[in-house]
Design an enzyme around this catalytic site. Structure first.
Site, PDB file in Angstrom:
ATOM      1  N   ARG A  61      77.925  66.231 -65.922  1.00 21.97           N
ATOM      2  CA  ARG A  61      78.525  66.555 -67.240  1.00 21.97           C
ATOM      3  C   ARG A  61      77.688  67.590 -67.974  1.00 21.97           C
ATOM      4  O   ARG A  61      78.226  68.462 -68.658  1.00 21.97           O
ATOM      5  CB  ARG A  61      78.692  65.268 -68.057  1.00 21.97           C
ATOM      6  CG  ARG A  61      79.585  65.461 -69.276  1.00 21.97           C
ATOM      7  CD  ARG A  61      79.969  64.130 -69.902  1.00 21.97           C
ATOM      8  NE  ARG A  61      78.815  63.419 -70.408  1.00 21.97           N
ATOM      9  CZ  ARG A  61      78.850  62.153 -70.853  1.00 21.97           C
ATOM     10  NH1 ARG A  61      79.990  61.477 -70.837  1.00 21.97           N
ATOM     11  NH2 ARG A  61      77.758  61.582 -71.304  1.00 21.97           N
ATOM     12  N   LYS A 104      79.605  67.959 -74.059  1.00 26.12           N
ATOM     13  CA  LYS A 104      78.707  67.324 -75.026  1.00 26.12           C
ATOM     14  C   LYS A 104      77.896  68.399 -75.755  1.00 26.12           C
ATOM     15  O   LYS A 104      76.684  68.535 -75.570  1.00 26.12           O
ATOM     16  CB  LYS A 104      77.810  66.312 -74.303  1.00 26.12           C
ATOM     17  CG  LYS A 104      77.587  65.057 -75.116  1.00 26.12           C
ATOM     18  CD  LYS A 104      77.146  63.902 -74.250  1.00 26.12           C
ATOM     19  CE  LYS A 104      76.444  62.822 -75.033  1.00 26.12           C
ATOM     20  NZ  LYS A 104      77.195  62.246 -76.131  1.00 26.12           N
ATOM     21  N   GLU A 155      89.611  59.969 -79.598  1.00 16.54           N
ATOM     22  CA  GLU A 155      88.414  59.146 -79.467  1.00 16.54           C
ATOM     23  C   GLU A 155      87.735  59.038 -80.827  1.00 16.54           C
ATOM     24  O   GLU A 155      88.297  59.457 -81.829  1.00 16.54           O
ATOM     25  CB  GLU A 155      87.481  59.729 -78.401  1.00 16.54           C
ATOM     26  CG  GLU A 155      86.967  61.124 -78.688  1.00 16.54           C
ATOM     27  CD  GLU A 155      85.912  61.587 -77.680  1.00 16.54           C
ATOM     28  OE1 GLU A 155      85.188  60.739 -77.136  1.00 16.54           O
ATOM     29  OE2 GLU A 155      85.811  62.804 -77.455  1.00 16.54           O
TER      30      GLU A 155
HETATM   31  N1  PLP Z   1      82.713  60.308 -76.651  1.00 17.14           N
HETATM   32  C1  PLP Z   1      81.783  60.950 -77.366  1.00 17.14           C
HETATM   33  C2  PLP Z   1      82.236  61.945 -78.359  1.00 17.14           C
HETATM   34  C3  PLP Z   1      80.419  60.682 -77.150  1.00 17.14           C
HETATM   35  O1  PLP Z   1      79.489  61.309 -77.860  1.00 17.14           O
HETATM   36  C4  PLP Z   1      80.050  59.715 -76.198  1.00 17.14           C
HETATM   37  C5  PLP Z   1      78.645  59.432 -75.941  1.00 17.14           C
HETATM   38  O2  PLP Z   1      78.051  59.920 -75.033  1.00 17.14           O
HETATM   39  C6  PLP Z   1      81.062  59.066 -75.480  1.00 17.14           C
HETATM   40  C7  PLP Z   1      82.369  59.387 -75.742  1.00 17.14           C
HETATM   41  C8  PLP Z   1      80.720  58.055 -74.443  1.00 17.14           C
HETATM   42  O3  PLP Z   1      80.279  58.667 -73.265  1.00 17.14           O
HETATM   43  P1  PLP Z   1      79.336  57.918 -72.251  1.00 17.14           P
HETATM   44  O4  PLP Z   1      80.004  56.656 -71.887  1.00 17.14           O
HETATM   45  O5  PLP Z   1      79.220  58.845 -71.107  1.00 17.14           O
HETATM   46  O6  PLP Z   1      78.051  57.685 -72.970  1.00 17.14           O
HETATM   47  C1  COI Z   2      75.847  58.177 -76.414  1.00  9.22           C
HETATM   48  O1  COI Z   2      76.527  57.171 -76.359  1.00  9.22           O
HETATM   49  O2  COI Z   2      74.947  58.425 -75.598  1.00  9.22           O
HETATM   50  C2  COI Z   2      76.059  59.160 -77.438  1.00  9.22           C
HETATM   51  O3  COI Z   2      75.633  60.250 -77.255  1.00  9.22           O
HETATM   52  C3  COI Z   2      76.790  58.749 -78.648  1.00  9.22           C
HETATM   53  C4  COI Z   2      76.117  59.169 -79.904  1.00  9.22           C
HETATM   54  C5  COI Z   2      74.750  58.589 -80.079  1.00  9.22           C
HETATM   55  C6  COI Z   2      76.154  60.644 -80.093  1.00  9.22           C
END
Ligand code: PLP
Ligand code: COI
Length: 341
Positions: free
Chosen positions: A82, A184, A220
């Site tokens: 990612r 991200k 989301e």
């Molecule tokens: N959506 C957003 C906007 C996020 O910042 C995050 C955090 O990382 C997620 C979803 C969840 O992603 P992950 O499960 O890969 O941490």
């Molecule tokens: C995460 O879940 O790792 C995120 O980045 C969410 C938030 C802290 C930005």
């Protein structure tokens, strides 16, 4: 190895400086080897690309102490992939995926005293990030970049741990169609700050963002994907090209199907159908799975049948199975657990 004297059980989701972090530099042609350093400060040009045009992206992952005392991370290869996607979209140099995973392992190894003990309720949050470090004044990508990883022990993302949240549909948009919602990028979070402060000021824990084109579909929140459970126990998650492809959500869909034998669906979710769901949760590395009890929309309140006291039963099973896999109580699918120590 002695653990640090930290009140693990009462940690919130905050930043605590640890002794060691990883730093690598890109000089315009290639990445250097990178190394562990004790210096937590970053010194860059006043005109650095990150400061002027927000050329930066990041990742979020965790290290866990397992029941039998190992230290592991969860699917770091997906974070590496990612981050590559984020870098390409932002015209930043890719930090090679195998090197990314090695650097994560090295950084956690250099901070083992800060990995919370098994059963403490805390975990070690790992934050890889990259930014443009050299000057740019015309709008263009910078020449030089820095990639860093720091770690910090954390507790629950939402105060109150696993108490159901109250959220609202948001008047602000998070990501444009064909924009940067699927990566991200720091800029996605900068523009969400006003919306989250406004949500908090109005008594809400989070914003439910809708698709910006029609404002009829669920996207989301600022930091997590949605999962819903139907009244006949199907697990549904919104499909959209402008949401972040959450590693937690993708893992939960596998857990639902392969471990719990549930039907799963990734599809467009209309706001108008949310009232018919039995359970709702926010999922992400930081959020793990945080249950939602109430959603306030322009057309009134949606109170999930799972209520405001505890998680719904399917959400609870998903939570228990995922955290069981992460903490080594339940056997993981091949390749999900990266052992550090
Ligand atoms: N959506 C957003 C906007 C996020 O910042 C995050 C955090 O990382 C997620 C979803 C969840 O992603 P992950 O499960 O890969 O941490
Ligand atoms: C995460 O879940 O790792 C995120 O980045 C969410 C938030 C802290 C930005």
């Amino acid at each position: 190895m002695e653990k640090k004297n930290i009140d693990w059980a009462n940690l919130g989701f905050g930043y605590i400086t640890t002794e060691n972090r990883f730093v690598a530099n890109y000089d315009g042609k290639a990445w250097d080897e990178g190394k562990i350093t004790t210096d937590s400060n970053v010194v860059i040009s006043e005109c650095a690309g990150v400061l002027q045009y927000a050329q930066t992206c990041f990742e979020g992952m965790k290290a866990y102490t397992t029941e039998d005392g190992r230290v592991v991370t969860f699917r770091p290869d997906l974070n590496a992939q990612r981050m590559e996607d984020s870098c390409k979209r932002l015209e930043m140099p890719v930090f090679p995926q195998d090197k990314f995973v090695e650097a994560v392992v090295e950084t956690v190894k250099a901070n083992l005293e800060y990995v919370p003990p098994y059963g403490s309720g805390a975990t070690l949050y790992i934050r890889p990030y990259m930014f443009a470090s050299s000057p740019v004044i015309g709008v263009k990508p910078a020449d030089q970049y820095q990639f860093r990883i720091f770690v910090t022990p954390v507790g629950p993302y939402f105060k109150g741990g696993v108490k159901p949240l109250t959220i609202r549909t948001c008047d602000f948009d998070r990501a444009a169609p064909h924009g940067t919602g699927h990566i991200k990028a720091g800029l996605n979070y900068a523009m969400s700050l006003h919306a989250i402060v406004d949500a908090h000021n109005n008594g809400f824990d989070e914003n439910m963002y809708l698709d910006p084109a029609t404002r009829t579909k669920v996207e989301e929140t600022g930091g997590a994907n949605f999962i819903f459970v139907t009244k006949d126990n199907k697990v549904v998650t919104p499909k959209s090209s402008s949401i972040l492809p959450s590693i937690t959500r993708r893992s939960l869909m596998t857990v639902a199907k392969d471990y719990l034998g549930l039907e799963v669906e990734e599809r467009e979710v209309l706001l108008s159908e949310v009232k018919d769901f039995a359970e709702c949760g926010l999922c992400g590395t930081a959020a793990v799975i945080s249950p939602v009890g109430k959603i306030v929309t322009k057309d009134g309140e949606i109170c999930l049948p799972s209520g405001m006291e505890k998680m719904g039963p399917i959400t609870q099973k998903l939570y228990d199975t995922l955290t069981g896999i992460q903490m080594g109580r339940i056997e993981a699918p091949e390749g999900w657990i990266k052992e550090i120590k």
